[in-house]
Design a protein around this motif. Structure first.
Motif, PDB file in Angstrom:
ATOM      1  N   CYS A  70      -9.761  -8.769  -4.788  1.00 44.34           N
ATOM      2  CA  CYS A  70     -10.268  -7.419  -5.242  1.00 44.34           C
ATOM      3  C   CYS A  70     -10.724  -6.693  -3.885  1.00 44.34           C
ATOM      4  O   CYS A  70     -10.205  -5.646  -3.530  1.00 44.34           O
ATOM      5  CB  CYS A  70     -11.571  -7.510  -5.730  1.00 44.34           C
ATOM      6  SG  CYS A  70     -11.308  -7.910  -7.347  1.00 44.34           S
ATOM      7  N   LEU A  71     -11.106  -7.482  -2.939  1.00 51.82           N
ATOM      8  CA  LEU A  71     -11.591  -6.972  -1.509  1.00 51.82           C
ATOM      9  C   LEU A  71     -10.475  -6.561  -0.757  1.00 51.82           C
ATOM     10  O   LEU A  71     -10.316  -5.377  -0.459  1.00 51.82           O
ATOM     11  CB  LEU A  71     -12.578  -8.008  -0.800  1.00 51.82           C
ATOM     12  CG  LEU A  71     -12.529  -7.608   0.975  1.00 51.82           C
ATOM     13  CD1 LEU A  71     -13.567  -6.414   1.251  1.00 51.82           C
ATOM     14  CD2 LEU A  71     -13.207  -8.602   1.723  1.00 51.82           C
ATOM     15  N   ARG A  72      -9.437  -7.449  -0.911  1.00 47.68           N
ATOM     16  CA  ARG A  72      -8.075  -7.075  -0.101  1.00 47.68           C
ATOM     17  C   ARG A  72      -7.423  -5.894  -0.798  1.00 47.68           C
ATOM     18  O   ARG A  72      -6.901  -5.114  -0.108  1.00 47.68           O
ATOM     19  CB  ARG A  72      -6.901  -8.503  -0.415  1.00 47.68           C
ATOM     20  CG  ARG A  72      -5.955  -8.258   0.478  1.00 47.68           C
ATOM     21  CD  ARG A  72      -5.088  -9.489   0.357  1.00 47.68           C
ATOM     22  NE  ARG A  72      -5.641 -10.694   0.250  1.00 47.68           N
ATOM     23  CZ  ARG A  72      -6.070 -11.605   1.268  1.00 47.68           C
ATOM     24  NH1 ARG A  72      -5.584 -11.023   2.387  1.00 47.68           N
ATOM     25  NH2 ARG A  72      -6.628 -12.512   1.280  1.00 47.68           N
ATOM     26  N   GLU A  73      -7.362  -5.749  -2.029  1.00 44.10           N
ATOM     27  CA  GLU A  73      -6.877  -4.514  -2.711  1.00 44.10           C
ATOM     28  C   GLU A  73      -7.385  -3.282  -2.373  1.00 44.10           C
ATOM     29  O   GLU A  73      -7.118  -2.443  -1.928  1.00 44.10           O
ATOM     30  CB  GLU A  73      -6.994  -4.509  -4.190  1.00 44.10           C
ATOM     31  CG  GLU A  73      -6.061  -5.664  -4.757  1.00 44.10           C
ATOM     32  CD  GLU A  73      -6.153  -6.104  -6.177  1.00 44.10           C
ATOM     33  OE1 GLU A  73      -6.997  -5.375  -6.876  1.00 44.10           O
ATOM     34  OE2 GLU A  73      -5.487  -6.936  -6.755  1.00 44.10           O
ATOM     35  N   ALA A  74      -8.986  -3.594  -2.143  1.00 42.62           N
ATOM     36  CA  ALA A  74      -9.659  -2.195  -1.909  1.00 42.62           C
ATOM     37  C   ALA A  74      -9.369  -1.878  -0.399  1.00 42.62           C
ATOM     38  O   ALA A  74      -9.323  -0.715   0.161  1.00 42.62           O
ATOM     39  CB  ALA A  74     -11.217  -2.466  -2.043  1.00 42.62           C
ATOM     40  N   LEU A  75      -9.327  -2.776   0.411  1.00 40.13           N
ATOM     41  CA  LEU A  75      -8.799  -2.775   2.073  1.00 40.13           C
ATOM     42  C   LEU A  75      -7.635  -1.871   1.954  1.00 40.13           C
ATOM     43  O   LEU A  75      -7.609  -0.905   2.899  1.00 40.13           O
ATOM     44  CB  LEU A  75      -9.197  -3.962   2.640  1.00 40.13           C
ATOM     45  CG  LEU A  75     -10.356  -4.400   2.859  1.00 40.13           C
ATOM     46  CD1 LEU A  75     -10.419  -5.870   3.622  1.00 40.13           C
ATOM     47  CD2 LEU A  75     -11.079  -3.627   3.891  1.00 40.13           C
ATOM     48  N   GLU A  76      -6.798  -2.334   1.364  1.00 41.17           N
ATOM     49  CA  GLU A  76      -5.330  -1.581   1.375  1.00 41.17           C
ATOM     50  C   GLU A  76      -5.418  -0.192   0.976  1.00 41.17           C
ATOM     51  O   GLU A  76      -4.703   0.619   1.602  1.00 41.17           O
ATOM     52  CB  GLU A  76      -4.251  -2.319   0.506  1.00 41.17           C
ATOM     53  CG  GLU A  76      -4.062  -3.885   0.955  1.00 41.17           C
ATOM     54  CD  GLU A  76      -3.001  -4.450  -0.277  1.00 41.17           C
ATOM     55  OE1 GLU A  76      -2.815  -3.923  -1.181  1.00 41.17           O
ATOM     56  OE2 GLU A  76      -2.754  -5.715   0.278  1.00 41.17           O
ATOM     57  N   GLN A  77      -6.378   0.281   0.092  1.00 40.77           N
ATOM     58  CA  GLN A  77      -6.540   1.403  -0.570  1.00 40.77           C
ATOM     59  C   GLN A  77      -7.381   2.156   0.524  1.00 40.77           C
ATOM     60  O   GLN A  77      -7.049   3.477   0.817  1.00 40.77           O
ATOM     61  CB  GLN A  77      -7.118   1.317  -1.786  1.00 40.77           C
ATOM     62  CG  GLN A  77      -7.239   3.028  -2.315  1.00 40.77           C
ATOM     63  CD  GLN A  77      -7.865   3.007  -3.803  1.00 40.77           C
ATOM     64  OE1 GLN A  77      -8.336   1.803  -4.370  1.00 40.77           O
ATOM     65  NE2 GLN A  77      -8.260   4.009  -4.186  1.00 40.77           N
ATOM     66  N   PHE A  78      -8.444   1.798   0.942  1.00 44.81           N
ATOM     67  CA  PHE A  78      -9.371   2.641   1.886  1.00 44.81           C
ATOM     68  C   PHE A  78      -9.347   2.354   3.231  1.00 44.81           C
ATOM     69  O   PHE A  78      -9.918   3.136   4.099  1.00 44.81           O
ATOM     70  CB  PHE A  78     -10.677   2.313   1.178  1.00 44.81           C
ATOM     71  CG  PHE A  78     -11.103   2.807   0.038  1.00 44.81           C
ATOM     72  CD1 PHE A  78     -11.287   4.094  -0.380  1.00 44.81           C
ATOM     73  CD2 PHE A  78     -11.217   1.947  -1.114  1.00 44.81           C
ATOM     74  CE1 PHE A  78     -11.695   4.575  -1.693  1.00 44.81           C
ATOM     75  CE2 PHE A  78     -11.543   2.249  -2.535  1.00 44.81           C
ATOM     76  CZ  PHE A  78     -11.779   3.422  -2.592  1.00 44.81           C
ATOM     77  N   ALA A  79      -8.803   1.145   3.650  1.00 43.97           N
ATOM     78  CA  ALA A  79      -9.038   0.849   5.190  1.00 43.97           C
ATOM     79  C   ALA A  79      -7.711   0.167   5.505  1.00 43.97           C
ATOM     80  O   ALA A  79      -7.746  -1.017   5.819  1.00 43.97           O
ATOM     81  CB  ALA A  79     -10.165   0.285   5.258  1.00 43.97           C
ATOM     82  N   PRO A  80      -6.518   0.663   5.398  1.00 40.40           N
ATOM     83  CA  PRO A  80      -5.226   0.136   5.636  1.00 40.40           C
ATOM     84  C   PRO A  80      -5.198  -0.769   6.955  1.00 40.40           C
ATOM     85  O   PRO A  80      -4.440  -1.696   7.133  1.00 40.40           O
ATOM     86  CB  PRO A  80      -4.119   1.227   5.363  1.00 40.40           C
ATOM     87  CG  PRO A  80      -4.995   2.412   5.547  1.00 40.40           C
ATOM     88  CD  PRO A  80      -6.189   2.075   5.054  1.00 40.40           C
TER      89      PRO A  80
END
Length: 66
Positions: free
Chosen positions: A48-58
């Protein structure tokens, strides 16, 4: 959806934490308590962290699982 049942942490909370600057599992553990109970959710929390990072902090990348 709940990610960490022990601490009641949801995907939404993880995404919010990333939007506010969390960048790794340790950040989520400190901010939300995720994956600090039984630890069973560590892999899903990281996913989930990885997905969120892709969205908010690519520009931020996590090491790929072995």
């Amino acid at each position: 959806m709940y990610v960490c049942i022990c601490k009641g942490v949801t995907e939404r909370q993880i995404h919010q934490a990333v939007a506010e600057g969390a960048r790794d599992l340790e950040d989520l553990q400190n901010r939300l308590g995720a994956s600090t109970g039984c630890g069973t959710c560590a892999e899903f929390t990281t996913e989930c962290l990885r997905e969120a990072l892709e969205q908010f902090a690519p520009e931020t990348t996590l090491p790929q699982p072995a």
